[in-house]
Design a protein around this motif. Structure first.
Motif, mmCIF file in Angstrom:
data_model
loop_
_atom_site.group_PDB
_atom_site.id
_atom_site.type_symbol
_atom_site.label_atom_id
_atom_site.label_comp_id
_atom_site.label_asym_id
_atom_site.label_seq_id
_atom_site.Cartn_x
_atom_site.Cartn_y
_atom_site.Cartn_z
ATOM 1 N N ASN A 179 0.698 -1.193 -0.089
ATOM 2 C CA ASN A 179 -0.151 0.069 -0.031
ATOM 3 C C ASN A 179 0.969 1.413 -0.104
ATOM 4 O OD1 ASN A 179 -2.423 -1.056 -0.327
ATOM 5 N ND2 ASN A 179 -2.918 -0.726 1.900
ATOM 6 N N ARG A 180 2.079 1.007 0.645
ATOM 7 C CA ARG A 180 2.953 2.297 0.449
ATOM 8 C C ARG A 180 3.305 2.854 -0.861
ATOM 9 N NH1 ARG A 180 8.269 0.032 1.233
ATOM 10 N NH2 ARG A 180 7.988 -2.209 1.212
ATOM 11 N N PHE A 181 3.146 2.010 -1.511
ATOM 12 C CA PHE A 181 3.348 2.268 -2.970
ATOM 13 C C PHE A 181 2.128 2.736 -3.582
ATOM 14 C CE2 PHE A 181 6.520 -1.063 -2.229
ATOM 15 C CZ PHE A 181 7.654 -0.674 -2.432
ATOM 16 N N PHE A 182 2.291 3.912 -4.670
ATOM 17 C CA PHE A 182 1.043 4.172 -5.460
ATOM 18 C C PHE A 182 1.203 3.339 -6.564
ATOM 19 C CE2 PHE A 182 -1.002 6.728 -8.617
ATOM 20 C CZ PHE A 182 -2.297 6.732 -7.906
ATOM 21 N N ALA A 183 0.183 2.349 -6.667
ATOM 22 C CA ALA A 183 0.183 1.711 -7.821
ATOM 23 C C ALA A 183 -1.183 1.246 -8.082
ATOM 24 C CB ALA A 183 1.067 0.501 -7.667
ATOM 25 N N PRO A 184 -2.139 1.781 -8.546
ATOM 26 C CA PRO A 184 -3.437 1.598 -8.745
ATOM 27 C C PRO A 184 -3.581 0.434 -9.706
ATOM 28 C CG PRO A 184 -3.279 3.734 -9.390
ATOM 29 C CD PRO A 184 -1.902 3.214 -8.985
#
Lengths: 615, 690
Positions: free
Chosen positions: A390-395
């Protein structure tokens, strides 16, 4: 490429709270709808870039030490996985072909219910399989329907079994032309036998030729003639059955029949138990007839093969598509697939890798991939792994493309096979993160270059991935520096054991570490090479043995090096307690040199992946 | 070894498929012309109640019929009963089967003679059994094998796997129970040692932990001071935290003021425990499991050191009690077996040696290593067992009555008890000879039903019992004269059939379970001279039995081999004329293998030895191979894995010992054998040591 978007459920991945069961509707495939679904599966695979898969087995490991752990080399990991793959059965095979474009993930999830059915009554695909009661119980808790699985599961045969089953189906098979070539010197008995059969075939052929000329006969006359001549028919063609008693005779007859190859086609009739029972010669009225006949036989064989192959058809589709396979538990999944659908597992890991790559050239080990991006995450729990990203932004937007009906939450069985979708989702997320790191615009280029390298690194380290423990305290240790000790007189904690050892021998003045592998056996790790040998020779040498170490040995302490452990795995001494297995290995007289005798390195960490409260 | 049971496919009437119903008494199909067979299904939800009812039923019963359904019979094709299996090998094969496969259904059917209605009343019960692991401190991973053909067979008769796995009753054998109690005992003892050291182990490394510990210390201090000063222990929480997830509340634990802790993680609780150890001598951390198995955590105030010790001991004892209760409830289905054993009732089965072996291995303990030890042990658990298959085959009158029809369970049932199977009481001319049998389930008595029930263990047990009752009737047993005090098991008419089971039905081998009987050794008769047998495996696969025989005859003379028998595709038994030839063969084989010269190529045996992997050994090696717990599908793989590869001739000394030991009697036809056996006139002749 045409795709059907009949139903699409979009959700932004990474929000773990929405990751409940039954989120995606997964096409459930059973015996009844397997053949009608097959074409759709083919289309799904063709239209996708990757294939995620996830298996549900009847068990994983029978005893604590059978689990692949940090102390295992690629070879011992493989042997452990092999042992499990051969014993347990796959009951569910979740398959999810998917493609990824930008942040859009298009998935085609299927879930196959499998059950090995001995349709030919010959112990294939499997004579029996093991079940772990606890595994079945937890499957039951998840709502697994065993009745559906056993009543309606799809059966299969592996590639190796299919070729072996040719003789068992009872259908006549075309004699293999290659088999007709070589021959050992003929004996007198052979010559007499061939002569007798030759004259018999000649006479029969003559009558065939005659009857085919006299076409004016009506049915009654021709059937009477047939009765008088005692000739048989194969379909609409005339034939002659020659009983044989050995494969040698088959060989001789086939050689002899080459003289008549123009209008006589030999068929082999398999006996129920083994080998060939008879050779049937079939008379062909013309060249065209011969071609037609051979084609008919081929069709029959293909049809029969498709029937017995069952679910393996899907494996063949995956294999021939050459698309990358994404697996969460690389070693256990692929050893299972190899054992059930390709053929028996080879004895060592290198042969396995090469055998596997001939069928599946690109396999991505998701846990390996995960470690590259997020080293501390635990892959075994998919939703947790997902939320750790979740700490990465990767929708990632998920779109289900192969389902005709929207999800009905009431139908709980729809929830089976979610894992494969989650694997594809996790993979998509990792890819997006990886891509953003590289800031490459051209995604396709990434897929072809960067990705291939990650795949090759995976296949190069086939089975190696479990050796590494990703922990801050991890240290690389040569397997030579490990000593297994067991047979302790009383139960001790690892700390107590360490204390006791420290007092027992000067070699323990150096830094060392002690961990239990199961309740019966502990491992001692030295940080330098040398002390392990000193210790082992001290334990096994009467003169050097003194003091409290002597006392411990007298109470039953035994010690062995890593070689013994490897040998135990190689010889297949899978006892419930590691101590038992090591004892048996030491007793066994087998002195075959180990093929893989080079010391290998393992990663040792204080935070070893074995949790003793789980044992 | 395949059990000789065949069920004719009866038309299934209005079979309602229900997978999770706990209790299904299938008499609900009222729409059918007659009532479906009333059979009580028992799962873990109605087990306790059924068990209580069953106690009275078994106590009152004249005999109890049983039947088992398993997940498989043979773990490898060659583990099936073979022509050349000696009794000890045969036992090893049954042992292997009972150890590897699971019991999934257990039919129990008590029969009681009702003098009032002049009929038997039966109570068929169908228990779903599953080896679920109920104890967390149990040894890891219980495993069992499933044979695919057996699973298919069960599926064919619509066995409900879901009910079995979801709802099946679990069990512990006596041995397992002892071991679990022992482990609990050790845990209980160790607890005292560990608890003192454990608190010191925890070092507060992380800043978060240090802060949390400090906060807890303050909170506990506040609570303790409030407790001591105010004296008014208010039930109101002194500190309801802002977060709703976590709360502390003042309660009473074992008559002492306590702070109940809710919503803390186990790590936080460990930190609290260490804070208590360091700073508060009179506060004790207690973790307890109440009856509904949800755990609770308390910090308890103790008035003195002795009070503290008392509290710790109480908590420990409580945990032990919980553990014991868990073990008690984990015994599960074994209570039924214990009931049958303690009531010492006559147990009736049909071809039931495998069933009894399963009962032993699942509910008593590991099966003994030899048939003799098994016989010595089973008697103390089940003193009276009768096998209806023995009864029907051995008694000449019953045998004749069967009119040569098969003695499989279903066909025996239809030939002996047609009135029960077809409910055609009135038209039966032999009515006088027929025993009337009623079925009673849940106080609902019924004497007329449609037998089109699916095949289940409970129904099979019922059929077995009916056959037995009818057979007794034919033997001249008058139930009307029979009083409750008479024990069927002691009746002289039955005496010679009791405790004799078929060790192998196909071979007609009978095992005698009576201990201390003068002729107890007679069941160990053998048909063959096993020392004349050689085992060959891994020869070229295409060789057939006849070709092998030809090869051997070329080398040792045309009459040297009596017969060749395939174990499977990969192995054969060779029966030589005498045992000298066995050793000659093994010696010759070794010689040929060690020399590379032209002799080894041209020798007639070279055909068998081709490929260089051919193994050969004597009969004792076969026994060794069968005793292994490994089960490879092919016999040759099994032989290689077990590692009898290099074995050829044992030491001469060893060999003579073994020969003197083996007492071999030869009778040829199995029927002769049985008659001779029962008349105790089997000639026992010592094998001539040549």
């Amino acid at each position: 490429m045409q795709r059907r978007f009949l139903s699409s459920i979009c959700a932004t991945a990474g929000n773990s709270k929405t990751l409940n069961q039954g989120r995606w509707s997964v096409k459930q495939v059973k015996k009844s709808n397997f053949h009608v679904t097959l074409d759709k599966i083919r289309a799904s695979i063709d239209s996708s870039d990757f294939i995620a898969l996830s298996l549900q087995n009847t068990g994983s490991y029978a005893a604590a030490w059978h689990r692949v752990s940090a102390i295992d080399t690629p070879q011992t990991s493989y042997l452990k996985a092999k042992y499990a793959a051969e014993r347990y059965q796959i009951l569910q095979f979740a398959l999810c072909p998917f493609s990824l474009q930008g942040s859009k993930l298009t998935v085609h999830p299927y879930n196959f219910h499998l059950f090995p059915r001995d349709e030919l009554k010959c112990g294939m695909p499997s004579y029996s399989f093991s079940c772990q009661a606890s595994r079945l119980t937890s499957m039951a808790r998840e709502g697994f329907d065993f009745n559906t699985c056993i009543y309606e599961g799809i059966s299969y045969l592996s590639r190796a079994q299919e070729s072996a089953s040719k003789f068992l189906s009872g259908n006549p098979i075309l004699a293999d032309p290659i088999a007709v070539s070589s021959s050992s010197p003929a004996t007198v008995a052979d010559t007499v036998f061939v002569g007798r059969i030759r004259s018999r075939v000649k006479n029969w052929r003559k009558s065939c030729v005659e009857s085919s000329i006299k076409t004016g006969d009506d049915d009654l006359v021709s059937s009477l003639r047939r009765l008088v001549l005692g000739s048989e028919q194969y379909g609409s063609r005339l034939c002659l059955t020659i009983d044989v008693c050995s494969e040698r005779q088959v060989q001789l007859i086939l050689e002899m029949l080459t003289e008549f190859s123009e209008d006589v086609v030999p068929l082999l009739i398999a006996s129920k138990s083994r080998g060939t029972q008879a050779v049937r010669t079939v008379f062909m009225s013309s060249k065209e007839d011969k071609d037609l006949f051979k084609r008919e036989l081929q069709d029959l064989e293909n049809k029969e093969n498709r029937r017995v192959r069952g679910f393996r058809e899907v494996i063949d589709l995956i294999s021939s598509s050459q698309k990358p396979i994404i697996s969460q538990n690389y070693l256990s999944d692929l050893t299972s697939i190899h054992a059930k659908f390709l053929g028996p597992l080879p004895a060592n890991v290198d042969d396995f890798s090469s055998s596997l790559s001939s069928a599946f050239p690109n396999v991505v080990d998701l846990s390996q991939f995960m470690k590259e991006i997020s080293p501390l995450s635990n892959i075994s729990n998919l939703p947790a792994a997902m939320s750790s990203l979740n700490r990465f932004f990767a929708p990632v937007d998920v779109e289900v493309a192969n389902q005709g009906s929207p999800v009905k939450l009431s139908e709980s069985y729809q929830s089976h096979g979610q894992n494969a979708v989650m694997i594809s989702q996790l993979f998509a997320k990792l890819r997006t993160i990886q891509k953003s790191d590289l800031s490459t615009e051209d995604f396709q280029a990434l897929a072809s270059d960067e990705h291939e390298s990650s795949i090759t690194s995976c296949s190069k380290n086939a089975g190696d991935e479990n050796v590494k423990v990703w922990s801050k305290n991890s240290r690389r240790v040569s397997s030579e520096n490990l000593v297994f000790i067991w047979g302790l007189a009383k139960k001790m904690t690892a700390a107590n054991l360490k204390n006791a050892l420290q007092k027992s021998h000067p070699v323990f003045a150096q830094e060392f570490d002690v961990k239990y592998l199961d309740k019966s056996c502990a491992i001692v790790v030295f940080w330098e090479s040398g002390p392990s040998e000193t210790f082992l020779s001290a334990v096994n040498n009467e003169e050097q043995l003194c003091g409290s170490l002597r006392e411990m040995v007298a109470e039953g302490l035994r010690a062995a090096g890593y070689e013994t452990y490897k040998k135990a795995c190689r010889l297949g001494f899978w006892e419930a307690d590691l101590a038992e297995s090591l004892d048996k290995t030491l007793e066994s007289s087998d002195t075959d040199p180990d093929t893989d005798s080079n010391p290998s390195e393992i990663d040792w960490s204080n935070d070893l992946a074995i949790n003793f409260y789980e044992l | 070894m395949r059990r000789q049971k065949q069920w004719p496919l009866r038309p299934l009437l209005a079979y309602s498929f229900c997978s999770s119903a706990a209790e299904r008494v299938s008499n609900s199909t009222a729409a059918a012309a007659t009532v479906a067979f009333p059979l009580k299904h028992v799962t873990r939800s109605n087990f306790e109640k059924t068990l209580n009812d069953l106690r009275a039923l078994v106590k009152a019963a004249d005999f109890v019929a049983i039947d088992l359904e398993m997940t498989g019979v043979t773990s490898a094709p060659w583990r099936d009963s073979l022509e050349f299996d000696r009794y000890d090998v045969r036992y090893l094969k049954v042992k292997d089967s009972a150890e590897k496969f699971a019991v999934v259904q257990f039919g129990v059917c008590p029969f009681r003679w009702d003098a009032r209605t002049q009929s038997f009343v039966s109570h068929p019960q169908n228990f779903f059994v599953f080896p679920r692991q109920e104890l967390t401190f149990d040894p890891p991973a219980h495993e069992f094998l499933c044979q695919t053909t057996s699973m298919d067979f069960l599926a064919k008769y619509q066995f409900d796997f879901n009910t079995c796995i979801h709802e099946g009753i679990s069990y512990l054998s006596r041995r397992q129970e002892e071991e679990a109690s022992k482990r609990l005992e050790t845990l209980y003892r160790e607890e005292g040692i560990d608890s003192s050291g454990e608190t010191e182990d925890l070092k507060l490394v992380r800043l978060a932990d240090v802060l949390f510990a400090e906060r807890m210390k303050n909170m506990l201090n506040e609570w303790r001071t409030g407790l001591l000063n105010g004296g008014n222990v208010s039930s109101e929480s002194p500190r309801i935290s802002n977060e709703s997830t976590r709360s502390t509340e003042t309660v009473f634990h074992q008559m002492r003021p306590a702070l109940s802790l809710k919503g803390f993680t186990s790590h936080q609780l460990r930190v609290i425990n260490s804070v208590l150890g360091k700073h508060f001598g009179d506060l004790v951390y207690i973790h307890s499991n109440d009856k509904s198995s949800c755990s609770q955590d308390f910090v308890v105030y103790t008035e003195s050191e002795s009070d503290k010790e008392n509290l710790m001991k109480e908590a420990k004892d409580e945990r032990k009690r919980v553990g014991e209760r868990k073990i008690q409830s984990a015994i599960g289905f074994r209570q039924v077996i214990d009931l049958l054993a303690s009531e010492k009732k006559l147990i009736v089965g049909h071809n039931c040696f495998l069933d009894i072996a399963h009962v032993y291995s699942k509910f008593v303990g590991p099966l003994p290593s030899t048939a003799e030890k098994f016989v010595a042990s089973i008697n103390s658990h089940f003193p009276y067992i009768v096998d209806t298959k023995i009864l029907l085959n051995v008694n000449p009158m019953l045998h004749q009555r069967m009119k040569k029809s098969s003695t499989s369970l279903s066909s025996a049932f239809s030939s002996l008890c047609p009135q029960i199977e077809f409910s055609s009481r009135s038209s039966d001319s032999h009515l006088q000879q027929r025993v009337k049998i009623d079925v009673e389930v849940d106080n609902f008595r019924c004497s007329n039903w449609n037998a089109g029930g699916k095949h289940e263990a409970g129904y099979d047990a019922f059929m077995t019992g009916c056959i037995f009752a009818q057979a007794c009737n034919h033997l001249g047993f008058d139930f009307t004269q029979h009083s409750q005090s008479d024990n069927l098991a002691h009746n002289e008419k039955l005496e010679k059939y009791i405790n004799r089971l078929y060790l192998s039905w196909t071979r007609g081998d009978i095992i005698d379970l009576r201990t201390g009987h003068s002729n107890a050794d007679n069941w160990r008769v053998s048909k063959f001279k096993y020392e004349n047998i050689v085992l060959i495996w891994n020869f070229p696969r295409k060789l057939k039995a006849r070709e092998i025989k030809e090869c051997i005859c070329k080398a040792f003379g045309s009459v040297s081999v009596i017969s060749v028998y395939h174990i499977d595709d990969s192995a054969v038994f060779l029966l030589f004329k005498n045992s000298e030839l066995v050793w000659d063969f093994l010696k010759l084989k070794r010689q040929l293998e060690s020399s590379d010269g032209p002799v080894s190529v041209l020798h007639p045996l070279s055909k068998i030895l081709e490929g260089g992997n051919t193994g050969a050994a004597d009969y004792e090696a076969y026994k060794e191979i069968c005793s292994s717990h490994i089960s490879e599908i092919l016999f040759s793989d099994q032989a290689e894995t077990v590692g009898v590869k290099s074995r050829t001739r044992p030491d001469p000394q060893d060999e003579t010992d073994r020969r003197e030991e083996s007492t071999v009697a030869v009778t040829h036809k199995s029927s002769d054998l049985i008659d001779a056996f029962l008349a105790n006139r089997v000639e026992v002749e010592t094998a001539t040591t040549n």
